[in-house]
Design an enzyme around this catalytic site. Structure first.
Site, mmCIF file in Angstrom:
data_model
loop_
_atom_site.group_PDB
_atom_site.id
_atom_site.type_symbol
_atom_site.label_atom_id
_atom_site.label_comp_id
_atom_site.label_asym_id
_atom_site.label_seq_id
_atom_site.Cartn_x
_atom_site.Cartn_y
_atom_site.Cartn_z
ATOM 1 C CE LYS A 82 -16.370 50.645 -39.134
ATOM 2 N NZ LYS A 82 -16.091 50.141 -40.304
ATOM 3 C CB SER A 157 -12.134 50.519 -40.563
ATOM 4 O OG SER A 157 -13.447 50.008 -41.137
ATOM 5 C CB SER A 181 -13.585 47.576 -42.591
ATOM 6 O OG SER A 181 -12.576 48.446 -42.936
HETATM 7 N N1 GLN Z 1 -8.456 48.925 -45.150
HETATM 8 C C1 GLN Z 1 -9.244 49.372 -46.189
HETATM 9 C C2 GLN Z 1 -9.114 50.764 -46.294
HETATM 10 O O1 GLN Z 1 -8.218 51.265 -45.516
HETATM 11 C C3 GLN Z 1 -10.612 48.813 -46.185
HETATM 12 C C4 GLN Z 1 -11.383 49.734 -45.118
HETATM 13 C C5 GLN Z 1 -12.921 49.335 -45.079
HETATM 14 O O2 GLN Z 1 -13.104 48.327 -45.465
HETATM 15 N N2 GLN Z 1 -13.847 50.289 -44.495
HETATM 16 O O3 GLN Z 1 -9.542 51.569 -47.158
#
Ligand code: GLN
Length: 489
Positions: A82, A157, A181
């Site tokens: 990532k 994400s 994410s």
């Molecule tokens: N979707 C969640 C957010 O927008 C979690 C994102 C994540 O785990 N990095 O914060």
């Protein structure tokens, strides 16, 4: 089936045996994956940066190491990272304009560990900007498409890392999970995703979003491969004081096929209104499969679940607003030069950050500001403790908690981006684990129409072994792991 097809369908465990038996070479395996990226990534856009030259050099070195009989579990295995994990030999952008072209002077600890094992780095994968989002649509560098249906999001994400493994562009990948994410995109893309316990894996070199919640973990097509990757990256790191000095179990030894004596908690709070019927159906069937493998199902309650989302959206933005203050046009990346320092900050941050990141910084700054700190931030900390206590009580009765990873399958690109609240709701089932710091795995458990559904198993702190063991038993009893996204190329 072409040779390339065969090589990109292999698990990392199978590739390890084939490499060690010299039936295939790391160079061949790497070439197959790079060709697959070339063929399918124009449609998927999982990668922000492909590292072909680095990958071939690493593959060459891996072949020599294998020949000398000193291979580690991931020697020669093609991996994607990532783009929020810093690397010295490729740019790291966190999918933000503010870091466009930035190359780190050091490697993240997980990256260093993979280098030491002789893994092959295929490239850096797309993400929501600074990991803020649930669809990968918040990337400054274009959206990633779901390999099962390219009109849909891959989740987020870590959508690029999930899509890369689902599309057979990489054997295993790494993502980060702050509120879901890893697990949510793994679910949307029909692969395995593991969020380890907070403190299990070093966060050194992970660009920080919310430091008390962030954790790095693997995506793979089987639980065994996820276990191999966890074994490679877990353990104490002197460079991250929140990584815990606990021994790392031999995760492969914990993989089992019989669930006799295992107590599986089913939380009544993990069915919510608005859940897709196909998800409820597949998850219910999956829990039935756990029972048929010998597990005892236990009804439990996690009464503070309904506050988790609200608590997260105070805590995570508060931490993000502090963490992102370092991007000021002076130390890293983009600098928009203006007559005064203040204007330089304003213009750099104003043009460098995208709309969701700005929303989080504003929410977080507000929650931390004098006069509101007690009402928001301190309150959220207290509720967080209640959520953690819910799990502590539940784990007195059960070994794992089973439920859906997400309330829906992958949604359409563009369908939620203008409605942040709807977007945030995709994480109702994943966020509590981050608030409590516990491990969770997402595994494919069926289909709703043509899209994958995912089962989430949550475990006790530092008990990834049990979580993976039970997930493995489920996987071996079902076919979902051997169904590939229908993607030509
Ligand atoms: N979707 C969640 C957010 O927008 C979690 C994102 C994540 O785990 N990095 O914060």
């Amino acid at each position: 089936m072409t040779a390339r097809d065969e090589l990109t369908r292999m698990t990392a465990a199978a590739a390890r045996s084939a490499l060690d038996a010299r039936q295939i070479s790391a160079v061949e395996l790497t070439r197959a994956h790079l060709e697959r990226i070339e063929a399918v990534d124009p449609a998927i856009h999982a990668f922000l940066h492909v590292m072909s030259d680095v990958a071939f050099d690493q593959a060459d070195a891996a072949d020599s190491r294998i020949a000398s009989g000193t291979a580690a579990p991931l020697t020669g295995i093609p991996i994607a990272l990532k783009d929020i994990l810093v690397t010295t030999d490729a740019p790291t952008t966190a999918a933000s304009r503010i870091l466009k072209g930035y190359v780190s002077p050091y490697d993240a600890s997980v990256v260093q560990r993979l280098r030491d094992q002789g893994a092959v780095f295929l490239g850096k994968t797309n993400t929501d900007e600074f990991a803020m989002g649930s669809s990968t649509e918040n990337s400054a560098f274009g959206v990633t498409h779901n390999p099962w249906d390219i009109s849909r999001v891959p989740g987020g994400s870590s959508g690029g890392s999930a899509a890369a493994v689902a599309a057979r562009e990489a054997m295993i990948s790494l993502g980060s999970d702050t509120g879901g994410s890893i697990r949510q995109p793994a679910g949307f893309c029909g692969v395995v995703g593991l969020k380890p316990t907070y403190g299990r894996v070093s966060r050194y070199g992970l660009i920080a979003f919310a430091s008390s919640l962030d954790q790095i973990g693997p995506f793979a097509r089987t639980v065994e491969d996820a276990a191999i990757m966890l074994g490679a990256i877990a353990g104490h790191d002197p460079l991250d004081s929140t990584s815990v000095p606990l021994a790392v179990p031999a995760y492969l030894r914990g993989l089992r096929t019989d669930l006799t004596g295992v107590r599986v908690g089913v939380a009544r709070e993990y069915t919510v209104s608005g859940m897709e019927p196909g998800v409820t159906e597949a998850v219910t069937t999956a829990i039935g499969t756990l029972e048929s493998l010998g597990a005892e199902l236990v009804d439990i309650s996690l009464p503070h679940t309904e506050y988790a989302l609200a608590t997260y959206y105070i805590t995570a933005p508060a931490e993000a607003s502090a963490n992102l203050s370092r991007f000021d046009g002076v130390k890293y990346g983009l600098r928009v030069e203006e007559p005064t320092l203040r204007e330089t900050y304003q213009m750099t941050r104003g043009t460098g950050f995208g709309p969701e990141v700005k929303r989080r910084i504003m929410l977080g700054t507000y929650a931390l500001s004098s006069g509101y700190y007690d009402a928001y931030y301190v309150k959220a900390q207290k509720v967080r403790t209640l959520i953690k206590q819910d799990f502590e009580r539940a784990f007195e009765q059960v070994d794992v908690i089973a439920g859906p990873t997400s309330p829906t399958v992958a949604f359409g690109i563009g369908s939620r981006i203008d409605d942040p609240y709807q977007m945030y709701l995709s994480d109702v089932f994943t966020i509590p684990a981050n608030m409590a710091g516990i491990p969770g795995v997402a595994i494919p458990c069926g289909m709703s129409g043509a899209l994958p559904v995912s089962l989430q198993l949550l475990g006790k702190p530092f008990d990834e072994e049990t979580v993976l063991g039970i997930a493995h038993a489920y996987e071996r009893a079902t076919e979902w792991h051997s169904t590939f996204a229908p993607l030509d190329g």
